[in-house]
Enzyme design. Sequence first.
Site, PDB file in Angstrom:
ATOM      1  CG  ASP A 154      -2.285   0.545   0.984  1.00  0.00           C
ATOM      2  OD1 ASP A 154      -2.415   1.382   0.085  1.00  0.00           O
ATOM      3  OD2 ASP A 154      -3.229   0.186   1.715  1.00  0.00           O
ATOM      4  CG  ASP A 209      -9.604   2.152  -0.535  1.00  0.00           C
ATOM      5  OD1 ASP A 209      -8.604   2.110  -1.279  1.00  0.00           O
ATOM      6  OD2 ASP A 209      -9.548   1.984   0.701  1.00  0.00           O
TER       7      ASP A 209
HETATM    8  C1  GLA Z   1      -5.954   1.351   1.618  1.00  0.00           C
HETATM    9  C2  GLA Z   1      -6.162   0.362   0.469  1.00  0.00           C
HETATM   10  C3  GLA Z   1      -7.287  -0.579   0.818  1.00  0.00           C
HETATM   11  C4  GLA Z   1      -6.961  -1.309   2.109  1.00  0.00           C
HETATM   12  C5  GLA Z   1      -6.693  -0.306   3.219  1.00  0.00           C
HETATM   13  C6  GLA Z   1      -6.155  -0.973   4.481  1.00  0.00           C
HETATM   14  O1  GLA Z   1      -7.056   2.193   1.764  1.00  0.00           O
HETATM   15  O2  GLA Z   1      -6.425   1.041  -0.731  1.00  0.00           O
HETATM   16  O3  GLA Z   1      -7.523  -1.493  -0.227  1.00  0.00           O
HETATM   17  O4  GLA Z   1      -5.840  -2.123   1.903  1.00  0.00           O
HETATM   18  O5  GLA Z   1      -5.723   0.663   2.833  1.00  0.00           O
HETATM   19  O6  GLA Z   1      -5.888  -0.083   5.507  1.00  0.00           O
END
Ligand code: GLA
Length: 408
Positions: A154, A209
């Site tokens: 990430d 997301d």
């Molecule tokens: C980010 C990613 C998500 C998830 C969260 C976890 O927002 O884009 O897909 O992995 O972190 O904290």
Amino acid sequence: MTRQSFARNAALLITVCLFLAPLRAQKFDGLALTPPMGWNSWNKFGCNVDERLIRETADAMVSQGMLEAGYRYLVIDDCWQGIRDSMGWIHPNPARFPSGMKALADYVHARGLKFGIYSCAGNLTCAGYPGSRGHEFQDAITYAQWGVDFIKYDWCNTAGLNAASAYTTMRDALFAAGRPIVFSICEWGDNQPWLWGKDIGHLWRTTGDIAPCFDCEVNHGSWYSLGVMKVVEMRKGIRHYAGPDHWNDPDMLEVGNGMTVNEDRAHFSLWCIMAAPLMAGNDIKAMNGATRDILTNHEVIAVDQDSLGIQGFRYTTLRGGVEVWVKPLVRGDWAFCFLNRSETTRNIEVNWKDYALEDGLSKQAINPAATTYTVRNLWKRQNIGSTTQELRADIQAGDVLMMRLVKQ
Ligand code: GLA
């Protein structure tokens, strides 16, 4: 050449090779020739992850037919981490994972699945747990020892880092650790990973997301999560960056997480047309029959997993707003997906002879006026005629009619 000089030259060659080896770090090639498929804990469970959930999900992946349908990677997202010890080694949270990650990976592997985990290029993960910054090579060794097969990496808390460099560091660390691991770049598209990701990872997120709604945006204060159609609309013109071993990733699936069955079906169809990685994000242990039927439809999955690896595209929009999405497939077949984004049923009339088209990117062409194709409805798993016949159909709100045109 004398025997001694041959031996001397050989020794020299080996020394040079050993010296150069670390310089030739690369991603592990060939691990994702078709878009990766699996399950990830985040969309449904967020930070509520523990070894019991992972074990039960592994069992359900098998008993619900997910593994058989191709979902192989079982990935624990954020919040598995405990402390980084005084020597810098990362440990899982002992309350959530008392048996340790190696034992959990063994359990997952014993069911024929592959084991995935999450980390972050920053000091802290998005949920505030220890990230890998400054510990990349140590963490890669740890993951290799645990038996990890997939790492989602990430991009939170990365102030001052260059994205391509940070992901290259982790790629090199994974390569040095020696265990083939699929490298999933989760950078959300801010730094255009499609421009630099191909030699670094096997897939890269193109967007922020996803949220379990068809066309909404969810405000989280400092950021928004995006409904299915918002994700689809956000990045255009990047399909040519995707292909075998390097995929655009519009985020994990929300099938089974609260949309209508029609919308779930449309979401899944579009991901397959887009050759997206298929990471289920629902509760596999408790899914109902409708959700299972969507996630495990072999014929729709075959569109996603087609070996040509061509990302499909929106070809046209019909009167009434129905969108026509297409994807060239092996042996001259094509997938056609008619998408009704409106809130009422739409009727379509298709004269296949109007659908002579060539994909400028792949150079694949279809001309139903010259060649006859069998038309197969993929969700109903039925042949519904051929391209010599006109097609009339009603498509419900938020639903699709998805077909494979099979060259006769
Ligand atoms: C980010 C990613 C998500 C998830 C969260 C976890 O927002 O884009 O897909 O992995 O972190 O904290």
